[in-house]
Design a protein around this motif. Structure first.
Motif, PDB file in Angstrom:
ATOM      1  N   GLY A 124      52.195  40.720  44.516  1.00  0.00           N
ATOM      2  CA  GLY A 124      52.987  41.937  44.665  1.00  0.00           C
ATOM      3  C   GLY A 124      52.345  43.011  45.516  1.00  0.00           C
ATOM      4  O   GLY A 124      52.912  44.096  45.683  1.00  0.00           O
ATOM      5  N   SER A 125      51.158  42.758  46.049  1.00  0.00           N
ATOM      6  CA  SER A 125      50.494  43.774  46.853  1.00  0.00           C
ATOM      7  C   SER A 125      51.276  44.034  48.136  1.00  0.00           C
ATOM      8  O   SER A 125      51.838  43.129  48.739  1.00  0.00           O
ATOM      9  N   GLY A 126      51.291  45.280  48.545  1.00  0.00           N
ATOM     10  CA  GLY A 126      52.053  45.678  49.729  1.00  0.00           C
ATOM     11  C   GLY A 126      52.892  46.901  49.421  1.00  0.00           C
ATOM     12  O   GLY A 126      52.944  47.837  50.206  1.00  0.00           O
ATOM     13  N   ASN A 127      53.544  46.903  48.277  1.00  0.00           N
ATOM     14  CA  ASN A 127      54.210  48.102  47.789  1.00  0.00           C
ATOM     15  C   ASN A 127      53.192  48.932  47.008  1.00  0.00           C
ATOM     16  O   ASN A 127      52.233  48.387  46.455  1.00  0.00           O
ATOM     17  N   GLY A 128      53.405  50.230  46.940  1.00  0.00           N
ATOM     18  CA  GLY A 128      52.447  51.053  46.218  1.00  0.00           C
ATOM     19  C   GLY A 128      53.025  52.393  45.812  1.00  0.00           C
ATOM     20  O   GLY A 128      54.096  52.800  46.294  1.00  0.00           O
ATOM     21  N   ILE A 129      52.338  53.074  44.922  1.00  0.00           N
ATOM     22  CA  ILE A 129      52.729  54.407  44.463  1.00  0.00           C
ATOM     23  C   ILE A 129      51.579  55.361  44.755  1.00  0.00           C
ATOM     24  O   ILE A 129      50.420  55.072  44.421  1.00  0.00           O
ATOM     25  N   VAL A 130      51.907  56.491  45.384  1.00  0.00           N
ATOM     26  CA  VAL A 130      50.884  57.475  45.736  1.00  0.00           C
ATOM     27  C   VAL A 130      51.218  58.825  45.121  1.00  0.00           C
ATOM     28  O   VAL A 130      52.370  59.108  44.780  1.00  0.00           O
ATOM     29  N   ALA A 222      51.638  44.852  39.231  1.00  0.00           N
ATOM     30  CA  ALA A 222      52.897  44.436  38.610  1.00  0.00           C
ATOM     31  C   ALA A 222      53.015  42.929  38.493  1.00  0.00           C
ATOM     32  O   ALA A 222      53.845  42.417  37.745  1.00  0.00           O
ATOM     33  N   LYS A 223      52.171  42.205  39.266  1.00  0.00           N
ATOM     34  CA  LYS A 223      52.195  40.732  39.254  1.00  0.00           C
ATOM     35  C   LYS A 223      53.599  40.207  39.562  1.00  0.00           C
ATOM     36  O   LYS A 223      54.040  39.206  39.004  1.00  0.00           O
ATOM     37  N   ALA A 224      54.281  40.883  40.473  1.00  0.00           N
ATOM     38  CA  ALA A 224      55.631  40.472  40.862  1.00  0.00           C
ATOM     39  C   ALA A 224      55.635  40.177  42.361  1.00  0.00           C
ATOM     40  O   ALA A 224      55.373  41.071  43.162  1.00  0.00           O
ATOM     41  N   TYR A 410      36.275  49.375  54.947  1.00  0.00           N
ATOM     42  CA  TYR A 410      37.060  48.599  53.992  1.00  0.00           C
ATOM     43  C   TYR A 410      36.154  48.006  52.917  1.00  0.00           C
ATOM     44  O   TYR A 410      34.977  47.718  53.160  1.00  0.00           O
ATOM     45  N   ALA A 411      36.713  47.806  51.739  1.00  0.00           N
ATOM     46  CA  ALA A 411      36.009  47.116  50.659  1.00  0.00           C
ATOM     47  C   ALA A 411      37.001  46.248  49.913  1.00  0.00           C
ATOM     48  O   ALA A 411      38.198  46.558  49.875  1.00  0.00           O
ATOM     49  N   GLN A 412      36.519  45.171  49.340  1.00  0.00           N
ATOM     50  CA  GLN A 412      37.381  44.301  48.533  1.00  0.00           C
ATOM     51  C   GLN A 412      37.280  44.710  47.068  1.00  0.00           C
ATOM     52  O   GLN A 412      36.173  44.850  46.532  1.00  0.00           O
ATOM     53  N   ALA A 413      38.417  44.922  46.424  1.00  0.00           N
ATOM     54  CA  ALA A 413      38.425  45.293  45.007  1.00  0.00           C
ATOM     55  C   ALA A 413      37.838  44.156  44.177  1.00  0.00           C
ATOM     56  O   ALA A 413      38.250  42.999  44.313  1.00  0.00           O
ATOM     57  N   SER A 414      36.895  44.487  43.321  1.00  0.00           N
ATOM     58  CA  SER A 414      36.201  43.460  42.541  1.00  0.00           C
ATOM     59  C   SER A 414      37.085  42.771  41.520  1.00  0.00           C
ATOM     60  O   SER A 414      36.840  41.634  41.151  1.00  0.00           O
ATOM     61  N   ASP A 415      38.126  43.485  41.048  1.00  0.00           N
ATOM     62  CA  ASP A 415      38.981  42.869  40.031  1.00  0.00           C
ATOM     63  C   ASP A 415      40.162  42.123  40.647  1.00  0.00           C
ATOM     64  O   ASP A 415      40.386  40.946  40.365  1.00  0.00           O
ATOM     65  N   SER A 416      40.900  42.754  41.550  1.00  0.00           N
ATOM     66  CA  SER A 416      42.102  42.134  42.108  1.00  0.00           C
ATOM     67  C   SER A 416      41.854  41.396  43.411  1.00  0.00           C
ATOM     68  O   SER A 416      42.653  40.543  43.810  1.00  0.00           O
ATOM     69  N   GLY A 417      40.760  41.730  44.105  1.00  0.00           N
ATOM     70  CA  GLY A 417      40.473  41.101  45.386  1.00  0.00           C
ATOM     71  C   GLY A 417      41.231  41.698  46.554  1.00  0.00           C
ATOM     72  O   GLY A 417      41.102  41.226  47.685  1.00  0.00           O
ATOM     73  N   ILE A 418      42.036  42.740  46.313  1.00  0.00           N
ATOM     74  CA  ILE A 418      42.805  43.327  47.412  1.00  0.00           C
ATOM     75  C   ILE A 418      41.898  44.165  48.316  1.00  0.00           C
ATOM     76  O   ILE A 418      40.854  44.655  47.885  1.00  0.00           O
TER      77      ILE A 418
END
Length: 469
Positions: A124-130, A222-224, A410-418
């Motif tokens: 589901g990565s790509g959409n986001g809330i700011v 959201a895992k969608a 840039y950095a890679q998120a340790s939990d999600s990898g995004i």
């Protein structure tokens, strides 16, 4: 019947055949240049002239002339309107508006086909809330009772509704949702007129990179599944299947070019669409927010079904849509075969775009990509990669001493990898000095409680990295 009559009839028949062969065929393509994950289905094909390489000129197309038309849109809804009106043959958009495209066609007694994925994320990565940059809000849970804007009936709208449901909230009572396109939301965020804004690729990251907002929710939470893809008029595809295949072969080549040289084509997207190259790289570069994937994975088919159900909830659709008929992989399979690629093998591949190259400091291969960080120095054609965030942030200080202009870290998120813009990330400094990156403060806090360590923002983490060298 006289000889003259016979010859006249023959001449008329020949003229008729010649006219058919010399037919001028319209190829009208609707693009979304600023929605950068549509690039392989629009902007790059147009700017690089890729479609001309594949349009057929043999058989029934031997003498055909092509009238290739391009029209750019800022969202999927007006593009759909023009497809339904018969003004466009192809269109590129996300799963949510793409599903609305199918519903709108059926309501008009027509059909469209979803023929290819262009880029997506099964998480589901790509959409986001700011939220505004000055906001003290750190998580979605703090937005109860607040006003959140979103482009209505967009894929981000679907994400927002799912995120609200996950909080156990009533979307009509616990929050106020208003419709705002990204160009309006940017000003509203700067003026603190809204508490938050949900949007699709690449606007959450764009607002963040410009310093006017901070991302508090990524679609991967959201895992969608979500994706952008290409559609075609069903009647057009039936009449000109070879042209549909040609368009998708051009898409395949554009996708390969993006994967091979993301920096170069991120620059091209910036030149044409105005979206900064460093934001484009977040999506199109290695280990990016979404995968370079053209195949119809089961998760993307499910995303279409979910979008249709959500449209019913929003009362934007009063009828169902047969997903198995709407999603048609015949043409992309043919394009893969003609391009010498194995569609079924690609269908099984869920990996992120791989990181190629060695550590910019040590020259050694990078094995574990979960801790990778990168620096893009202005004027350099390639982004520098480092095995760890601590190493990268240490080098960042050195590069600044040398007077280098830093485009992005840039950095890679340790939990999600995004992939994250490191300047907005949170870090946990472990007992061994290692730095783990996270999108949210609450994620960093949870990691620190479980594994030990000190939570730091980008500035503090950078100081720690220099001190530990």
């Amino acid at each position: 019947m006289t000889l003259r009559t016979t010859l006249a009839g023959l001449a008329l028949a020949i003229a008729s055949v010649t006219t058919a062969q010399a037919e001028t065929i319209r190829v009208a393509i609707g693009t979304q240049d600023t929605t950068i994950n549509c690039a392989a289905g629009g902007l790059l094909i147009r700017e690089l002239g890729l479609l001309d390489k594949y349009l057929p000129h043999d058989g029934k197309y031997q003498d055909a002339q092509y009238d290739v038309q391009w029209k750019n849109f800022t969202s999927g809804a007006p593009l759909t309107n023009e497809m339904v009106a018969g003004k466009l043959d192809f269109g590129a958009m996300a799963d949510f508006p793409g599903s609305l495209n199918g519903v709108a066609h059926e309501a008009a007694g027509k059909r469209s086909l979803f023929i290819s994925v262009l880029s997506g994320s099964i998480e589901g990565s790509g959409n986001g809330i700011v939220v505004p940059a000055s906001s003290k809000v750190q998580s979605l849970a703090e937005l109860k009772g607040q006003t959140i804007s979103v482009p209505f009936a967009s894929t981000a709208h679907g994400l927002l509704l799912r995120a609200i449901a996950a909080q156990g909230w009533d979307p009509e009572k616990d929050v106020t949702i208003i419709a705002q396109p990204p160009e309006v939301a940017g000003s509203a965020l700067q003026a603190n007129k809204i508490a938050a804004h949900a949007d699709f690729v690449p606007f959450a990251e764009l607002f963040e990179s410009r310093g006017i907002a901070r991302k508090i929710y990524d679609g991967s939470q959201a895992k969608a599944p979500t994706f952008h893809g290409a559609l075609v008029e069903a009647d057009y595809a039936q009449q000109y299947p070879e042209i549909v295949e040609a368009y998708l072969r051009a898409t395949y080549e554009a996708n390969q070019l993006l994967a091979k040289d993301p920096e170069k084509y991120s620059e091209l997207i910036e030149k044409v669409a105005g979206i900064p190259a460093e934001v484009n790289y977040l999506f199109h570069g290695p280990l990016g927010l979404q995968t370079r994937d053209l195949t119809w994975k089961p998760e993307y088919r499910q995303a279409v079904a979910t979008a249709i159900d959500t449209l019913k909830l929003l009362k934007k659709a009063d009828r169902g849509l047969n997903v198995e008929q709407f999603v048609d992989d015949r043409y992309i399979r043919a394009a893969f075969k003609a391009s010498g690629a194995d569609y079924d093998q690609a269908l099984k591949n869920y990996a992120q775009q791989p990181l190629l190259g060695n550590d910019a400091l040590t020259g050694k291969p990078i094995g574990d990509t979960r801790k990778v960080a990168q620096i893009w120095v202005r004027g350099e054609p390639k982004v520098r990669s480092y095995a760890t965030a601590r190493e990268a942030l240490g080098q960042l200080a050195e590069l600044k001493k040398q007077g280098k202009d830093i485009r992005a870290v840039y950095a890679q998120a340790s939990d999600s990898g995004i992939k994250l813009l490191a300047g907005q990330a949170w870090f946990v400094r472990g007992k061994d000095g290692a730095l783990d990156a996270f999108l949210l403060r609450e994620q960093a806090d949870a990691f620190a409680r479980q594994h030990g360590g000190e939570v730091a923002d980008f500035a503090a983490a950078s100081q720690q990295a220099v001190a530990s060298r």
